[in-house]
Design an enzyme around this catalytic site. Sequence first.
Site, short mmCIF file in Angstrom:
data_model
loop_
_atom_site.label_atom_id
_atom_site.label_comp_id
_atom_site.label_asym_id
_atom_site.label_seq_id
_atom_site.Cartn_x
_atom_site.Cartn_y
_atom_site.Cartn_z
N GLY A 1 0.83 -1.19 0.00
CA GLY A 1 0.00 0.00 0.00
C GLY A 1 0.86 1.24 0.00
N GLY B 1 0.89 5.34 1.31
CA GLY B 1 0.25 6.38 2.10
C GLY B 1 0.99 7.68 1.95
N GLY B 2 0.50 8.70 2.61
CA GLY B 2 1.13 10.01 2.52
C GLY B 2 2.59 9.97 2.98
N GLY C 1 4.73 7.35 2.74
CA GLY C 1 5.62 6.50 1.95
C GLY C 1 4.94 5.19 1.61
CB VAL D 1 3.25 -0.55 3.58
CG1 VAL D 1 3.39 -1.75 4.51
CG2 VAL D 1 2.89 0.69 4.39
CE LYS E 1 3.16 2.41 8.69
NZ LYS E 1 2.56 3.08 9.86
CG ASP F 1 -5.49 8.73 12.71
OD1 ASP F 1 -6.64 9.11 12.41
OD2 ASP F 1 -4.57 8.60 11.88
#
Length: 829
Positions: A499, A501-502, A504, A506, A520, A616
Amino acid sequence: MSISKWIILFYLLYVIFAVSPKDSFLINCGGSKAVELDDGRVFEPDFGTSDVGLSNNPHIVVSNTEMGVSNLYTSARVFTRTSAYTVSTKQIGRHWLRLHFYPLKNSQYSLESAVFSVVANGITLLHGFSSSNLGKNSPLLKEYVIEVGGLSSKKLVLTLSPWDGSIAFINGIEVVSVPDRQFPSSAVPVPLGASLEIPTHVAFETAYRINVGGLLLTPKNDTLWRTWKTDQPFLVNAASARNVLKDPSSIKYPAGVSVEIAPNWVYASAQEMADANVSDQKFNISWAFDVDEGFTYLIRMHFCDIVSVALNSLVFNVYINNQSALDSFDISRKTMSLSAAYFIDFVTNVSTGSDRILVQIGPPNLRNLPSNAILNGLEIMKMSNPSDSLDGNFSADSIDSKATKSDKLVKLVIFSCIGGFVVLVLISAALFLYFCRKKSLKHQPVVWLPLHTHVGSSHTKVSAGSLTSTTPSHGLGRILAFSEIHEATRNFDESLVLGVGGFGKVYRGVLENGDVVAVKRGNPRSQQGLVEFRTEIEMLSKLRHRHLVSLIGYCEELNEMILVYEFMAGGPLRKCLYGSNLPPLTWKQRLEICIGAAKGLHYLHTGAAESIIHRDVKTTNILLDENLTAKVADFGLSKLGPTLDQTHVSTAVKGSFGYLDPEYFRRQQLTEKSDVYSFGVVLVEVLCARPAIDPALPREQVNIAEWAMNWQKKGQLEQIIDPHLVGSVNLDSLRKFGETAEKCLAEYGNERPTMGDVLWNLEYSLQLQETYIQSIADENSANYIPDIPDWIPHVERVGGDGADIVSDQESNATTSTGMFSQLMNPKGR
Ligand SMILES: *[C@@H]1O[C@H](CO)[C@@H](O)[C@H](O)[C@H]1NC(C)=O
Ligand SMILES: *[C@@H]1O[C@H](CO)[C@@H](O)[C@H](O)[C@H]1NC(C)=O
Ligand SMILES: *[C@@H]1O[C@H](CO)[C@@H](O)[C@H](O)[C@H]1NC(C)=O
Ligand SMILES: *[C@@H]1O[C@H](CO)[C@@H](O)[C@H](O)[C@H]1NC(C)=O
Ligand SMILES: *[C@@H]1O[C@H](CO)[C@@H](O)[C@H](O)[C@H]1NC(C)=O
Ligand SMILES: *[C@@H]1O[C@H](CO)[C@@H](O)[C@H](O)[C@H]1NC(C)=O
């Protein structure tokens, strides 16, 4: 130490324990060896112990190993003539006597057709008892309270008398001291009158013991090994009641009440008046119990105000058999405190021609008080009648004369003092060890602690103050070499990307030792990322829990920020709910996932030395392993919670749009209850299988929390559930779930439940679903959501090929496997 000192020590121990040893005899009738039950208790064989004697009439042992029954039920002792067990107790006074009957299959006797009577210390317990109407694989446990003392001195004599031509049998016997003051010496009669004496020779039989509004409690959950059943089967009108649950550890025991009266689980749950939307809210909640006519019953009611926010605001009436028992009763005037345990005893006669006891609670006749009433626990005990019988009107003498004349009762009593002083010393030493062990087993405080808690052993010392230190301190997870990670991910091979994400990407990786991991890799240029990187390491190093994702190691070499986690094969919860082609999760799986995540958050809030606020909570931060065990991930935004003298932590607002606690957003004050709010959003997302914010939908549907709560307030939440669930969800389970989500989403933090309370409510919802599944298996029940709702939610069209139509910030998160949080300035809601 010299021999004489040892003798003095043992003698002292003997004296100490001779004063008031507690009795606990667990007897495996006909068994050849000790057997251990699921609850950890060990039942000793009925031969070969000096305290348990058996009359020397012929008796036969039968045994058979059947699947699915407790070890205790693999053997029985069978009697063809009247025979007696004699238990030499250490104490006089009341004792629990529990008898286990299971008509096991064997080649010699048909135990199903046995007809016999049972007498204990002159009290008729059973008369002409037959086990033929017991269901298959359903053992019978009868529980009595019998006085030891008086003429029988320190002995409990249990006589089994077969009827003419028949046999008697028994599988297990428990004789356990009843704590002082467990039973009252007098009680209030209903109809009301002067308090009635209850002489100590009166025996009791447990007819019902109910954990009202709560879960089934097994002997394992009770210091006195009692069973507490649920109240649903007895509710006259299930719609009149709504159950409330609280974290059991919050229950207070004032003087005079102890866990031996009832465990805190009993006080932590109750039924209250459901919001029936009738004018004036005037109705009773009623429970009906089948009982035997002509007997007097002791009725013990357990109360604990777990619903009020202030003292003296809950006042109600209690009725037994249509007669007033308590009028305008206010628990808090008795306890002077909320969440404090209280109980009260009544006696009532069940007249001839009547066969039930009706217990009712209802609102007071006072106008200015809110209409509510609660009940937490209920025990109904049959009392022996003037003929000293608990079964019909047959005295023990009449049973004796019924038994064959030649068959004179032989009572074999063996006293423990025969062997002289040395034997006494040895026995007392053994007793000492036995009771020490027993004490430590039985008196563990009954408080809720998350299961499988392993606070990182060497990691717990890391203090929050060291967040900015650059040299990694000792014990912060494993430091991995960049080369190691390089190899594990085959030089960050694009085909291994799980995946983005903002922060970086994974990657899936395999370490040298064969462990599959999630790697990650942060973007080194992000200053914000560095803080989160450190926070994540600090937090996760301190935490080890089955429902928190674990950090395996990290790497800070060459300006890299790399975190290595256990690999979660199931991916983020969100992906399993919608936007992928995975098969839909069942309602039970969804409940179990929510329960797992709630356990993880409950542990964060209460399990570690300092409470931690996740900040979160969302469906992309709840990851699933290959068995769908839920684990909370991504601690980059986490903060230590308020300390004892603070009510909140003031901090800039961070979190994810759609999940953000409105109160936190307005006041910038953070508490654990902000996580509870976000978790409420997760719950509705799980139920409806659509994103928290979906700008593609009509305006009123964009925010799932608002939309779902509109339907919940109309009592029609089932209209918007994931269409895959329709037809398989029990309505009561769904209602409980909806109510729980509603409470989590309350406007103000102090109105929201704790994660512990949320957890209990979800477990209850799961129990309702499981009972329901079982009942459909048994028969065709009508209590299900009948059809596809007329109105099909729009969410079906979202996703499909995995491309969700969501906001920018959200779409990043969608595809990441728990990436570092998406930071943003929420624009308000
Ligand atoms: C009762 O004990 C069992 C076994 O320890 C446990 O699994 C269960 O959750 C307990 N139930 C309650 C309501 O505490
Ligand atoms: C209660 O009744 C009122 C008026 O009859 C109705 O508007 C409201 O929707 C009802 N509420 C619930 C929860 O059924
Ligand atoms: C209580 O009242 C109800 C309704 O009036 C009646 O049906 C029931 O028989 C009464 N029960 C007893 C024990 O008097
Ligand atoms: C509750 O039950 C009692 C006794 O059966 C009855 O007298 C009373 O009127 C009932 N109260 C309401 C509000 O129905
Ligand atoms: C029950 O009946 C007995 C005998 O008729 C009487 O002595 C006793 O007081 C009654 N108990 C109650 C609670 O009314
Ligand atoms: C029980 O026996 C006693 C004495 O033998 C008698 O007075 C009483 O009426 C009997 N009760 C019933 C319910 O048969």
